[in-house]
Write an enzyme that holds these catalytic residues in place. Structure first.
Site, PDB file in Angstrom:
ATOM      1  N   GLN A 181      -3.701  67.207  23.970  1.00 21.51           N
ATOM      2  CA  GLN A 181      -5.522  67.450  23.428  1.00 21.51           C
ATOM      3  C   GLN A 181      -4.943  66.751  22.128  1.00 21.51           C
ATOM      4  O   GLN A 181      -6.311  66.859  22.239  1.00 21.51           O
ATOM      5  CB  GLN A 181      -4.668  68.548  23.598  1.00 21.51           C
ATOM      6  CG  GLN A 181      -5.001  69.969  24.885  1.00 21.51           C
ATOM      7  CD  GLN A 181      -4.668  71.265  24.247  1.00 21.51           C
ATOM      8  OE1 GLN A 181      -3.337  71.417  24.528  1.00 21.51           O
ATOM      9  NE2 GLN A 181      -5.251  72.419  24.100  1.00 21.51           N
ATOM     10  N   VAL A 209      -6.337  63.988  19.314  1.00 19.50           N
ATOM     11  CA  VAL A 209      -7.299  62.709  19.546  1.00 19.50           C
ATOM     12  C   VAL A 209      -7.420  61.516  18.583  1.00 19.50           C
ATOM     13  O   VAL A 209      -7.195  60.511  18.080  1.00 19.50           O
ATOM     14  CB  VAL A 209      -8.474  63.314  19.384  1.00 19.50           C
ATOM     15  CG1 VAL A 209      -9.115  64.319  20.401  1.00 19.50           C
ATOM     16  CG2 VAL A 209      -8.555  63.728  18.086  1.00 19.50           C
ATOM     17  N   HIS A 253      -8.569  64.984  25.790  1.00 22.36           N
ATOM     18  CA  HIS A 253      -9.832  65.179  24.705  1.00 22.36           C
ATOM     19  C   HIS A 253     -10.580  64.338  24.063  1.00 22.36           C
ATOM     20  O   HIS A 253     -11.179  64.509  23.250  1.00 22.36           O
ATOM     21  CB  HIS A 253      -9.687  65.734  23.473  1.00 22.36           C
ATOM     22  CG  HIS A 253      -9.323  67.871  24.170  1.00 22.36           C
ATOM     23  ND1 HIS A 253      -9.086  68.778  23.690  1.00 22.36           N
ATOM     24  CD2 HIS A 253      -9.705  68.244  25.396  1.00 22.36           C
ATOM     25  CE1 HIS A 253      -8.375  69.730  24.434  1.00 22.36           C
ATOM     26  NE2 HIS A 253      -9.341  69.470  25.515  1.00 22.36           N
ATOM     27  N   GLY A 313       3.360  72.597  20.941  1.00 30.91           N
ATOM     28  CA  GLY A 313       2.259  72.985  19.512  1.00 30.91           C
ATOM     29  C   GLY A 313       0.827  72.815  20.066  1.00 30.91           C
ATOM     30  O   GLY A 313      -0.034  72.476  20.068  1.00 30.91           O
ATOM     31  N   THR A 314       0.602  73.733  21.024  1.00 31.57           N
ATOM     32  CA  THR A 314      -0.278  74.042  21.338  1.00 31.57           C
ATOM     33  C   THR A 314      -0.723  75.274  21.178  1.00 31.57           C
ATOM     34  O   THR A 314       0.113  76.325  21.828  1.00 31.57           O
ATOM     35  CB  THR A 314      -1.233  73.560  22.600  1.00 31.57           C
ATOM     36  OG1 THR A 314      -1.983  74.082  23.385  1.00 31.57           O
ATOM     37  CG2 THR A 314      -0.049  73.488  24.161  1.00 31.57           C
ATOM     38  N   SER A 315      -2.195  76.605  21.034  1.00 32.45           N
ATOM     39  CA  SER A 315      -2.051  77.374  21.352  1.00 32.45           C
ATOM     40  C   SER A 315      -2.430  77.723  22.205  1.00 32.45           C
ATOM     41  O   SER A 315      -2.103  79.304  22.396  1.00 32.45           O
ATOM     42  CB  SER A 315      -3.686  78.250  20.540  1.00 32.45           C
ATOM     43  OG  SER A 315      -4.425  77.159  20.717  1.00 32.45           O
ATOM     44  N   GLU A 338       4.651  79.372  15.952  1.00 30.59           N
ATOM     45  CA  GLU A 338       4.384  81.573  16.716  1.00 30.59           C
ATOM     46  C   GLU A 338       3.988  81.390  18.475  1.00 30.59           C
ATOM     47  O   GLU A 338       4.020  80.934  19.146  1.00 30.59           O
ATOM     48  CB  GLU A 338       2.634  81.116  16.296  1.00 30.59           C
ATOM     49  CG  GLU A 338       2.799  81.081  15.431  1.00 30.59           C
ATOM     50  CD  GLU A 338       1.214  80.712  14.198  1.00 30.59           C
ATOM     51  OE1 GLU A 338       0.137  80.897  15.523  1.00 30.59           O
ATOM     52  OE2 GLU A 338       1.482  81.167  13.375  1.00 30.59           O
TER      53      GLU A 338
HETATM   54  P1  NAD Z   1      -4.716  74.814  17.585  1.00 31.35           P
HETATM   55  O1  NAD Z   1      -5.245  74.122  15.759  1.00 31.35           O
HETATM   56  O2  NAD Z   1      -5.347  76.099  18.339  1.00 31.35           O
HETATM   57  O3  NAD Z   1      -3.122  75.044  17.651  1.00 31.35           O
HETATM   58  C1  NAD Z   1      -1.976  74.267  17.199  1.00 31.35           C
HETATM   59  C2  NAD Z   1      -0.802  74.953  18.004  1.00 31.35           C
HETATM   60  O4  NAD Z   1       0.311  74.681  17.198  1.00 31.35           O
HETATM   61  C3  NAD Z   1      -0.452  77.191  17.261  1.00 31.35           C
HETATM   62  O5  NAD Z   1      -0.332  77.395  18.117  1.00 31.35           O
HETATM   63  C4  NAD Z   1       0.703  76.832  15.997  1.00 31.35           C
HETATM   64  O6  NAD Z   1       1.078  78.052  16.066  1.00 31.35           O
HETATM   65  C5  NAD Z   1       1.165  75.685  16.081  1.00 31.35           C
HETATM   66  N1  NAD Z   1       1.943  74.679  15.077  1.00 31.35           N
HETATM   67  C6  NAD Z   1       1.694  74.470  14.411  1.00 31.35           C
HETATM   68  N2  NAD Z   1       2.882  73.823  13.746  1.00 31.35           N
HETATM   69  C7  NAD Z   1       3.777  74.022  14.430  1.00 31.35           C
HETATM   70  C8  NAD Z   1       5.249  72.580  14.511  1.00 31.35           C
HETATM   71  N3  NAD Z   1       5.133  72.048  13.789  1.00 31.35           N
HETATM   72  N4  NAD Z   1       5.795  73.088  15.745  1.00 31.35           N
HETATM   73  C9  NAD Z   1       4.903  74.025  16.923  1.00 31.35           C
HETATM   74  N5  NAD Z   1       3.970  73.897  17.175  1.00 31.35           N
HETATM   75  C10 NAD Z   1       2.951  74.140  15.606  1.00 31.35           C
HETATM   76  O7  NAD Z   1      -4.185  72.968  19.063  1.00 31.35           O
HETATM   77  P2  NAD Z   1      -4.532  73.214  20.090  1.00 31.35           P
HETATM   78  O8  NAD Z   1      -4.053  74.113  20.751  1.00 31.35           O
HETATM   79  O9  NAD Z   1      -4.248  71.505  20.057  1.00 31.35           O
HETATM   80  O10 NAD Z   1      -6.253  72.550  20.276  1.00 31.35           O
HETATM   81  C11 NAD Z   1      -7.557  72.939  19.354  1.00 31.35           C
HETATM   82  C12 NAD Z   1      -8.204  71.400  19.870  1.00 31.35           C
HETATM   83  O11 NAD Z   1      -8.359  70.677  18.586  1.00 31.35           O
HETATM   84  C13 NAD Z   1      -7.386  70.587  20.759  1.00 31.35           C
HETATM   85  O12 NAD Z   1      -7.840  70.322  21.667  1.00 31.35           O
HETATM   86  C14 NAD Z   1      -7.699  69.342  20.057  1.00 31.35           C
HETATM   87  O13 NAD Z   1      -8.474  68.219  20.656  1.00 31.35           O
HETATM   88  C15 NAD Z   1      -8.379  69.287  18.775  1.00 31.35           C
HETATM   89  N6  NAD Z   1      -7.520  69.288  17.678  1.00 31.35           N
HETATM   90  C16 NAD Z   1      -6.562  67.644  17.829  1.00 31.35           C
HETATM   91  C17 NAD Z   1      -5.826  67.330  16.445  1.00 31.35           C
HETATM   92  C18 NAD Z   1      -4.943  65.882  16.391  1.00 31.35           C
HETATM   93  O14 NAD Z   1      -5.367  65.319  17.641  1.00 31.35           O
HETATM   94  N7  NAD Z   1      -3.725  66.204  16.169  1.00 31.35           N
HETATM   95  C19 NAD Z   1      -5.975  67.876  15.537  1.00 31.35           C
HETATM   96  C20 NAD Z   1      -6.687  69.309  15.482  1.00 31.35           C
HETATM   97  C21 NAD Z   1      -7.667  69.870  16.469  1.00 31.35           C
END
Ligand code: NAD
Ligand code: ZN
Length: 251
Positions: free
Chosen positions: A103, A105, A121, A193-195, A221
């Protein structure tokens, strides 16, 4: 708390001939310094991502939205793939039937050398013409950091361009969704690592389970998926993946 017996059980499932599908979210990139949207660091100038990553926000104020994307691109450009990305990249070469769906980007899986990433995404390193002018491709790569002009201009028509990402409320590319669904027909499905609240990403886990896959969640979590996966490992992706990989190496 990581239960080490669980990691042994997961490692045993990762046989060379297994069909393995991994779904990653913002948590896999957290240790690289890329903020998640829902974490405390996800705020930018007191705006929430939901107020910026939409068609309406862009139509109202393209400069504001591009300032946010320019800031995110600068941040991500300064980040490096972490141990979690590296393990998954190694698995994409080790296992002949391996699919990585993300998910994210940020492009960090690709930078780590992962093969055939399915990007649900889109990519923050791609752009598209806002008006879809006749001369322009659907998307093209633009890795300028920082952007030379905000808002940046279409190189084909001189009009506005938009980030090549899927915004809240927008439809996903049906071809990619089809490939993701196909990948739920697997032996082992890991969600990392996805909510697990954003659909259809969340429903991929359910679909994999329905089709008989052994399902694993790795997250700091508990999430809505924790209740129905076979194993929910509570821990940091970069550590847990390295721990599982060490077990594979020890055979
Ligand atoms: P989210 O921000 O909703 O959730 C992130 C999840 O990762 C949480 O459940 C948290 O508990 C967990 N987490 C945090 N640190 C961790 C670690 N070190 N190890 C394991 N788990 C960990 O993100 P999402 O569910 O991916 O969805 C939000 C949307 O936002 C995505 O679809 C994405 O497109 C976008 N997004 C992308 C990025 C990126 O490209 N890096 C960053 C932020 C948001
Ligand atoms: Zn154009």
């Amino acid at each position: 708390m990581v239960v080490y017996g669980e990691l042994d059980a997961i490692a045993r499932r990762l046989r060379r001939d297994a069909r393995i599908t991994v779904l990653t979210g913002a948590g896999i990139s957290a240790a690289s310094g890329v903020p998640t949207f829902r974490g405390a660091e996800g705020l930018w100038n007191e705006f929430r991502a939901e107020q910026l990553a939409t068609l309406e926000a862009f139509a109202r104020d393209p400069r504001l939205v591009w300032e946010w994307y320019d800031w995110r691109r600068q941040r991500i450009a300064a980040c490096r793939p972490n141990a979690g990305h590296d393990v998954l990249a190694a698995w994409s070469r080790r296992f002949p039937h391996f699919t990585l769906i993300t998910q994210n980007v940020d492009g960090l899986h690709e930078r780590a050398g992962t093969r055939g990433v399915l990007r649900m995404h889109g990519s923050i390193w791609e752009v598209a013409c806002w008006s879809g002018c006749a001369g322009s491709p659907a998307r093209w790569t633009d890795e300028a950091v920082p952007l030379s002009e905000i808002p940046p201009r279409c190189i084909y028509c001189g009009g506005l361009i938009r980030p090549g990402v899927v915004w809240f409320g927008e439809a996903l590319d049906p071809e990619i969704v089809g490939k993701c669904l196909e990948a739920t027909r697997c032996d082992v499905f890991l969600t990392i690592g996805t909510s697990a609240v954003v659909h259809p990403a969340a429903s991929l886990i359910e679909e994999a389970r329905r089709r008989g896959a052994y399902t694993v969640e790795i997250n700091l979590e508990p999430t809505p998926a924790s209740a129905f996966v076979d194993v929910a490992v509570q821990g940091a992706a970069e550590q847990v993946l390295a721990d599982i990989d060490r077990r594979l190496e020890q055979g």
